[in-house]
Design an enzyme around this catalytic site. Structure first.
Site, short mmCIF file in Angstrom:
data_model
loop_
_atom_site.label_atom_id
_atom_site.label_comp_id
_atom_site.label_asym_id
_atom_site.label_seq_id
_atom_site.Cartn_x
_atom_site.Cartn_y
_atom_site.Cartn_z
N HIS A 78 0.48 -1.18 0.38
CA HIS A 78 0.60 0.33 -0.04
C HIS A 78 1.08 1.65 -0.31
O HIS A 78 1.83 1.10 0.57
CB HIS A 78 -0.87 0.10 1.18
CG HIS A 78 -1.88 -1.16 0.64
ND1 HIS A 78 -3.05 -1.42 2.06
CD2 HIS A 78 -2.30 -1.84 0.35
CE1 HIS A 78 -4.34 -1.77 1.84
NE2 HIS A 78 -4.24 -2.69 0.06
N GLU A 80 0.93 3.72 1.73
CA GLU A 80 1.11 4.97 3.41
C GLU A 80 2.77 3.29 3.55
O GLU A 80 3.77 4.24 3.86
CB GLU A 80 0.34 4.28 4.49
CG GLU A 80 -1.48 4.91 3.86
CD GLU A 80 -2.20 3.90 3.38
OE1 GLU A 80 -3.28 4.69 3.51
OE2 GLU A 80 -1.99 3.13 2.30
N CYS A 104 -5.46 1.85 5.65
CA CYS A 104 -6.51 0.26 6.35
C CYS A 104 -5.71 0.22 7.44
O CYS A 104 -4.34 0.75 8.02
CB CYS A 104 -6.19 -1.00 4.53
SG CYS A 104 -4.08 -1.63 5.08
N CYS A 107 -1.81 -1.05 7.64
CA CYS A 107 -0.89 0.25 7.11
C CYS A 107 -1.03 1.14 8.21
O CYS A 107 0.21 1.68 8.65
CB CYS A 107 -1.55 1.30 6.01
SG CYS A 107 -0.82 0.63 4.68
#
Length: 164
Positions: A78, A80, A104, A107
Site C-alpha cells: 500500500h 502508506e 487500512c 498500514c
C-alpha cells in the site's frame, strides 16, 4: 503585489500524494502517499504497487480469483507503507502523512510504529468496513491526529508545457 491564488501547504502535499498515485499500475485503485516533516519538507512518497524486484507483468492485478494467490492482495504494498519504507532510514517520527484514501488496519500499524503524528486523507469511502474501523481505533488509541482534507478547490491542474 504577490499572487493570491496559490495553493495551501495541505493542497500541495495532497497534490504530491495524488501525483504519486498516478505511478500505480493497479487497474482499479490508485493511491499515493506523501510524508512531510514539521518544516514542510517532503521526507518520502509512495504509491500502491508491487515490491522492488517483483515485476508488475508477472504478478496478478485481479481483485478476485478462485485462489487467493491469484489476486493482487497478497502482493501489493500500500501507498502508506511504501512511503514509510521509501524513507530508507530517514526519521519519519513526528511527521504528517498525506494520503488519498484512509489507511487500512495494516498500514495503521506501520504508521503507529513509525511515529507519524498526523494522517491527512481525502476519501473515507470504506469508513464502515471492519478494517477501517480497526484502523481508526488503533490510530486514535495511539494519539495520532486524523483529519479529512477540506478544500474549496475541486482540482489542481498541472501544465507540463508551462515554461516551454
Amino acid at each position: 503585489m504577490k499572487r493570491q491564488d496559490y495553493i495551501t501547504w495541505d493542497e500541495y502535499f495532497m497534490g504530491v500524494a495524488l501525483l504519486a498515485a498516478e505511478r500505480s499500475k493497479d487497474p482499479n485503485t490508485q493511491v499515493g502517499a506523501c510524508i512531510v516533516d514539521d518544516g514542510n519538507r517532503i521526507v518520502s512518497t509512495g504509491y500502491n504497487g508491487f515490491p522492488y524486484g517483483c515485476s508488475d507483468d508477472e504478478y496478478p492485478w485481479s481483485r478476485s480469483a478462485e485462489k487467493t494467490e491469484d489476486t493482487k492482495y497478497g502482493y501489493v504494498v500500500h501507498a502508506e507503507l511504501n512511503a514509510i519504507l521509501n524513507a530508507r532510514g530517514r526519521n519519519v517520527e513526528g511527521t504528517r502523512l498525506y494520503v488519498a484514501l484512509f489507511p487500512c488496519n495494516e498500514c495503521a500499524k506501520a504508521i503507529i510504529q513509525a511515529g507519524i503524528k498526523e494522517v491527512i486523507y481525502l476519501s473515507d469511502k470504506y469508513a464502515n468496513t471492519p478494517g477501517t474501523l480497526i484502523s481508526k481505533r488503533m490510530l486514535k488509541s495511539a494519539g495520532i491526529k486524523l483529519r479529512q482534507l477540506q478544500t474549496e478547490k475541486e482540482s489542481i491542474t498541472l501544465d507540463l508545457r508551462k515554461g516551454l
